[in-house]
Motif scaffolding. Structure first.
Motif, PDB file in Angstrom:
ATOM      1  N   PRO A  18       0.810  -1.213   0.000  1.00 24.23           N
ATOM      2  CA  PRO A  18       0.000   0.000   0.000  1.00 24.23           C
ATOM      3  C   PRO A  18       0.843   1.262   0.000  1.00 24.23           C
ATOM      4  CG  PRO A  18      -0.870  -1.607   1.549  1.00 24.23           C
ATOM      5  CD  PRO A  18       0.468  -2.117   1.113  1.00 24.23           C
ATOM      6  N   ALA A  19       1.966   1.268   0.698  1.00 25.82           N
ATOM      7  CA  ALA A  19       2.797   2.463   0.733  1.00 25.82           C
ATOM      8  C   ALA A  19       3.376   2.758  -0.643  1.00 25.82           C
ATOM      9  CB  ALA A  19       3.930   2.282   1.746  1.00 25.82           C
ATOM     10  N   ALA A  20       3.843   1.702  -1.353  1.00 30.94           N
ATOM     11  CA  ALA A  20       4.385   1.912  -2.695  1.00 30.94           C
ATOM     12  C   ALA A  20       3.306   2.419  -3.634  1.00 30.94           C
ATOM     13  CB  ALA A  20       4.977   0.609  -3.217  1.00 30.94           C
ATOM     14  N   ALA A  21       2.108   1.826  -3.517  1.00 28.00           N
ATOM     15  CA  ALA A  21       1.009   2.274  -4.367  1.00 28.00           C
ATOM     16  C   ALA A  21       0.669   3.719  -4.080  1.00 28.00           C
ATOM     17  CB  ALA A  21      -0.213   1.381  -4.143  1.00 28.00           C
ATOM     18  N   GLY A  22       0.627   4.090  -2.812  1.00 26.61           N
ATOM     19  CA  GLY A  22       0.298   5.458  -2.453  1.00 26.61           C
ATOM     20  C   GLY A  22       1.287   6.449  -3.030  1.00 26.61           C
ATOM     21  N   ALA A  23       2.585   6.081  -3.054  1.00 32.23           N
ATOM     22  CA  ALA A  23       3.586   6.973  -3.618  1.00 32.23           C
ATOM     23  C   ALA A  23       3.334   7.199  -5.105  1.00 32.23           C
ATOM     24  CB  ALA A  23       4.984   6.405  -3.389  1.00 32.23           C
ATOM     25  N   ASP A  24       2.982   6.124  -5.851  1.00 29.80           N
ATOM     26  CA  ASP A  24       2.683   6.260  -7.271  1.00 29.80           C
ATOM     27  C   ASP A  24       1.473   7.167  -7.489  1.00 29.80           C
ATOM     28  OD1 ASP A  24       3.552   2.842  -8.170  1.00 29.80           O
ATOM     29  OD2 ASP A  24       4.783   4.627  -7.962  1.00 29.80           O
ATOM     30  N   LEU A  25       0.448   6.964  -6.703  1.00 29.17           N
ATOM     31  CA  LEU A  25      -0.755   7.774  -6.821  1.00 29.17           C
ATOM     32  C   LEU A  25      -0.443   9.234  -6.561  1.00 29.17           C
ATOM     33  CD1 LEU A  25      -3.320   5.488  -4.948  1.00 29.17           C
ATOM     34  CD2 LEU A  25      -3.065   5.767  -7.403  1.00 29.17           C
ATOM     35  N   ALA A  26       0.332   9.493  -5.539  1.00 34.07           N
ATOM     36  CA  ALA A  26       0.646  10.873  -5.185  1.00 34.07           C
ATOM     37  C   ALA A  26       1.430  11.567  -6.289  1.00 34.07           C
ATOM     38  CB  ALA A  26       1.433  10.905  -3.883  1.00 34.07           C
ATOM     39  N   SER A  27       2.297  10.821  -6.971  1.00 39.63           N
ATOM     40  CA  SER A  27       3.134  11.449  -7.993  1.00 39.63           C
ATOM     41  C   SER A  27       2.335  11.840  -9.229  1.00 39.63           C
ATOM     42  CB  SER A  27       4.275  10.503  -8.384  1.00 39.63           C
ATOM     43  OG  SER A  27       3.768   9.365  -9.064  1.00 39.63           O
ATOM     44  N   LEU A  28       1.208  11.179  -9.490  1.00 40.76           N
ATOM     45  CA  LEU A  28       0.422  11.471 -10.688  1.00 40.76           C
ATOM     46  C   LEU A  28      -0.791  12.348 -10.411  1.00 40.76           C
ATOM     47  CD1 LEU A  28       0.511   8.059 -12.572  1.00 40.76           C
ATOM     48  CD2 LEU A  28       1.838  10.111 -13.049  1.00 40.76           C
ATOM     49  N   THR A  29      -1.272  12.351  -9.202  1.00 39.35           N
ATOM     50  CA  THR A  29      -2.414  13.198  -8.867  1.00 39.35           C
ATOM     51  C   THR A  29      -2.035  14.670  -9.034  1.00 39.35           C
ATOM     52  OG1 THR A  29      -3.334  11.610  -7.314  1.00 39.35           O
ATOM     53  CG2 THR A  29      -3.967  13.901  -7.014  1.00 39.35           C
ATOM     54  N   GLY A  30      -2.910  15.427  -9.666  1.00 38.29           N
ATOM     55  CA  GLY A  30      -2.649  16.852  -9.839  1.00 38.29           C
ATOM     56  C   GLY A  30      -3.303  17.408 -11.075  1.00 38.29           C
ATOM     57  N   ASP A  31      -2.927  18.636 -11.412  1.00 39.91           N
ATOM     58  CA  ASP A  31      -3.490  19.350 -12.557  1.00 39.91           C
ATOM     59  C   ASP A  31      -2.507  19.330 -13.721  1.00 39.91           C
ATOM     60  OD1 ASP A  31      -5.912  20.140 -11.260  1.00 39.91           O
ATOM     61  OD2 ASP A  31      -4.752  21.633 -10.145  1.00 39.91           O
ATOM     62  N   TYR A  32      -3.049  19.139 -14.916  1.00 38.25           N
ATOM     63  CA  TYR A  32      -2.239  19.012 -16.118  1.00 38.25           C
ATOM     64  C   TYR A  32      -2.777  19.929 -17.211  1.00 38.25           C
ATOM     65  CZ  TYR A  32      -0.352  14.693 -14.086  1.00 38.25           C
ATOM     66  OH  TYR A  32       0.258  13.776 -13.264  1.00 38.25           O
ATOM     67  N   THR A  33      -1.863  20.354 -18.086  1.00 38.22           N
ATOM     68  CA  THR A  33      -2.243  21.131 -19.267  1.00 38.22           C
ATOM     69  C   THR A  33      -1.963  20.296 -20.507  1.00 38.22           C
ATOM     70  OG1 THR A  33      -1.739  23.237 -18.176  1.00 38.22           O
ATOM     71  CG2 THR A  33      -1.811  23.231 -20.593  1.00 38.22           C
ATOM     72  N   ILE A  34      -2.953  20.171 -21.372  1.00 37.83           N
ATOM     73  CA  ILE A  34      -2.778  19.406 -22.606  1.00 37.83           C
ATOM     74  C   ILE A  34      -1.768  20.113 -23.507  1.00 37.83           C
ATOM     75  CG2 ILE A  34      -3.943  18.654 -24.712  1.00 37.83           C
ATOM     76  CD1 ILE A  34      -6.431  18.150 -23.040  1.00 37.83           C
ATOM     77  N   THR A  63      -7.336  21.074 -20.264  1.00 33.60           N
ATOM     78  CA  THR A  63      -6.778  20.776 -18.944  1.00 33.60           C
ATOM     79  C   THR A  63      -7.303  19.431 -18.463  1.00 33.60           C
ATOM     80  OG1 THR A  63      -8.601  21.865 -17.744  1.00 33.60           O
ATOM     81  CG2 THR A  63      -6.699  23.235 -18.350  1.00 33.60           C
ATOM     82  N   LEU A  64      -6.522  18.795 -17.606  1.00 34.57           N
ATOM     83  CA  LEU A  64      -6.929  17.576 -16.920  1.00 34.57           C
ATOM     84  C   LEU A  64      -6.676  17.749 -15.428  1.00 34.57           C
ATOM     85  CD1 LEU A  64      -5.145  14.869 -19.129  1.00 34.57           C
ATOM     86  CD2 LEU A  64      -7.479  15.736 -19.400  1.00 34.57           C
ATOM     87  N   HIS A  65      -7.550  17.183 -14.635  1.00 32.98           N
ATOM     88  CA  HIS A  65      -7.262  17.011 -13.212  1.00 32.98           C
ATOM     89  C   HIS A  65      -7.366  15.522 -12.915  1.00 32.98           C
ATOM     90  CE1 HIS A  65      -7.024  17.453  -8.907  1.00 32.98           C
ATOM     91  NE2 HIS A  65      -8.091  16.685  -8.811  1.00 32.98           N
ATOM     92  N   LEU A  66      -6.266  14.923 -12.474  1.00 35.75           N
ATOM     93  CA  LEU A  66      -6.246  13.507 -12.138  1.00 35.75           C
ATOM     94  C   LEU A  66      -6.259  13.349 -10.629  1.00 35.75           C
ATOM     95  CD1 LEU A  66      -3.549  12.182 -14.640  1.00 35.75           C
ATOM     96  CD2 LEU A  66      -5.990  12.583 -15.003  1.00 35.75           C
ATOM     97  N   ASP A  67      -7.149  12.499 -10.152  1.00 38.80           N
ATOM     98  CA  ASP A  67      -7.253  12.217  -8.724  1.00 38.80           C
ATOM     99  C   ASP A  67      -6.922  10.754  -8.507  1.00 38.80           C
ATOM    100  OD1 ASP A  67      -8.230  11.571  -6.090  1.00 38.80           O
ATOM    101  OD2 ASP A  67      -9.309  13.475  -6.125  1.00 38.80           O
ATOM    102  N   GLY A  68      -5.735  10.497  -7.974  1.00 43.75           N
ATOM    103  CA  GLY A  68      -5.292   9.128  -7.787  1.00 43.75           C
ATOM    104  C   GLY A  68      -6.059   8.371  -6.735  1.00 43.75           C
ATOM    105  N   ALA A  69      -6.476   9.060  -5.685  1.00 43.78           N
ATOM    106  CA  ALA A  69      -7.196   8.397  -4.608  1.00 43.78           C
ATOM    107  C   ALA A  69      -8.617   8.035  -5.022  1.00 43.78           C
ATOM    108  CB  ALA A  69      -7.218   9.298  -3.374  1.00 43.78           C
ATOM    109  N   ASP A  70      -9.211   8.852  -5.869  1.00 43.89           N
ATOM    110  CA  ASP A  70     -10.598   8.630  -6.301  1.00 43.89           C
ATOM    111  C   ASP A  70     -10.728   9.048  -7.761  1.00 43.89           C
ATOM    112  OD1 ASP A  70     -13.281   8.412  -6.714  1.00 43.89           O
ATOM    113  OD2 ASP A  70     -13.889   9.688  -5.038  1.00 43.89           O
ATOM    114  N   PRO A  71     -10.540   8.103  -8.719  1.00 37.55           N
ATOM    115  CA  PRO A  71     -10.611   8.457 -10.139  1.00 37.55           C
ATOM    116  C   PRO A  71     -11.906   9.148 -10.544  1.00 37.55           C
ATOM    117  CG  PRO A  71      -9.690   6.263  -9.870  1.00 37.55           C
ATOM    118  CD  PRO A  71     -10.174   6.696  -8.506  1.00 37.55           C
ATOM    119  N   SER A  72     -12.983   8.927  -9.827  1.00 34.78           N
ATOM    120  CA  SER A  72     -14.257   9.550 -10.190  1.00 34.78           C
ATOM    121  C   SER A  72     -14.219  11.067 -10.030  1.00 34.78           C
ATOM    122  CB  SER A  72     -15.397   8.972  -9.347  1.00 34.78           C
ATOM    123  OG  SER A  72     -15.276   9.370  -7.986  1.00 34.78           O
ATOM    124  N   LYS A  73     -13.213  11.575  -9.308  1.00 32.24           N
ATOM    125  CA  LYS A  73     -13.074  13.017  -9.133  1.00 32.24           C
ATOM    126  C   LYS A  73     -12.179  13.647 -10.201  1.00 32.24           C
ATOM    127  CE  LYS A  73     -13.873  12.928  -4.130  1.00 32.24           C
ATOM    128  NZ  LYS A  73     -13.296  13.223  -2.788  1.00 32.24           N
TER     129      LYS A  73
END
Length: 203
Positions: A18-34, A63-73
């Motif tokens: 779970p800790a490794a997975a959480g680190a991956d999620l945290a690194s990708l969660t955020g706001d992006y510009t196409i 723009t994209l907003h990716l939410d790693g903890a909850d993809p529905s967001k």
């Protein structure tokens, strides 16, 4: 783990996963510009019932907003300049910009605003939103495949997606057509949409 990270093949103790997975999620969660220089927004229409005409739009922002903890967001927005349509034929492009089709003088922009995102398992996702063309807004559902994440040579953190959808153009008031002597019509009502998206994480 799909869009927001993948499990490493290296074996790990169950408690550490779970800790490794959480680190991956945290690194990708955020706001992006196409990134328009490395993104394609394209379409395919059937012509004369015998061949396909492909086109794309070359001027757009998104723009994209990716939410790693909850993809529905997760969310997405795209604004397309309709005068940037290209099909490889100047006369056809001019016709598409005219009052027969997109009326670009009156309706210069096509927009998409997501309203729902969902995981389909693995790297597959689905996003639903409002597509506005000619002042008409209808729902559009896009199936997406996550292509991965990487840091480019310039230090940009990128994510990539491929997407596809189908619409009936008549639902947005795009009804111009011409009958064929052999039966059928010149331009199909069904239009295939395709997306190849590269987006850069905002600082």
């Amino acid at each position: 783990m799909g869009i927001f990270g993948r499990k490493e093949s290296k074996p790990q103790p169950a408690a550490a996963a779970p800790a490794a997975a959480g680190a991956d999620l945290a690194s990708l969660t955020g706001d992006y510009t196409i990134d328009p220089a490395h993104t394609t927004i394209g379409f395919v229409a059937r012509h004369a019932m015998v061949t396909n005409v492909k086109g794309s739009f070359t001027d757009f922002t998104g723009t994209l907003h990716l939410d790693g903890a909850d993809p529905s967001k997760s969310t997405a927005t795209i604004d397309v300049t309709m005068d940037s349509i290209e099909t490889g034929n100047a006369d056809r492009d001019g016709h598409l910009k005219s009052s027969d089709f997109f009326k670009t003088d009156e309706f210069p922009t096509m927009t998409f605003r997501s309203t729902k995102a969902e995981s389909l398992g693995g790297d597959d996702y689905r996003i639903t939103g409002d597509l506005s063309i000619l002042g008409v807004t209808k729902p559009l559902t896009i199936d997406l495949e996550f292509n991965g994440a990487a840091k480019d040579p310039f230090g940009n953190e990128r994510v990539g997606f491929e997407g596809k959808a189908e619409i009936l153009r008549s639902e947005w008031g795009l009804t111009w057509n011409a009958a064929l002597e052999t039966g059928g019509v010149l331009v199909s009502d069904k239009i295939k949409l395709n997306f190849d998206i590269s987006a850069i994480k905002n600082a």
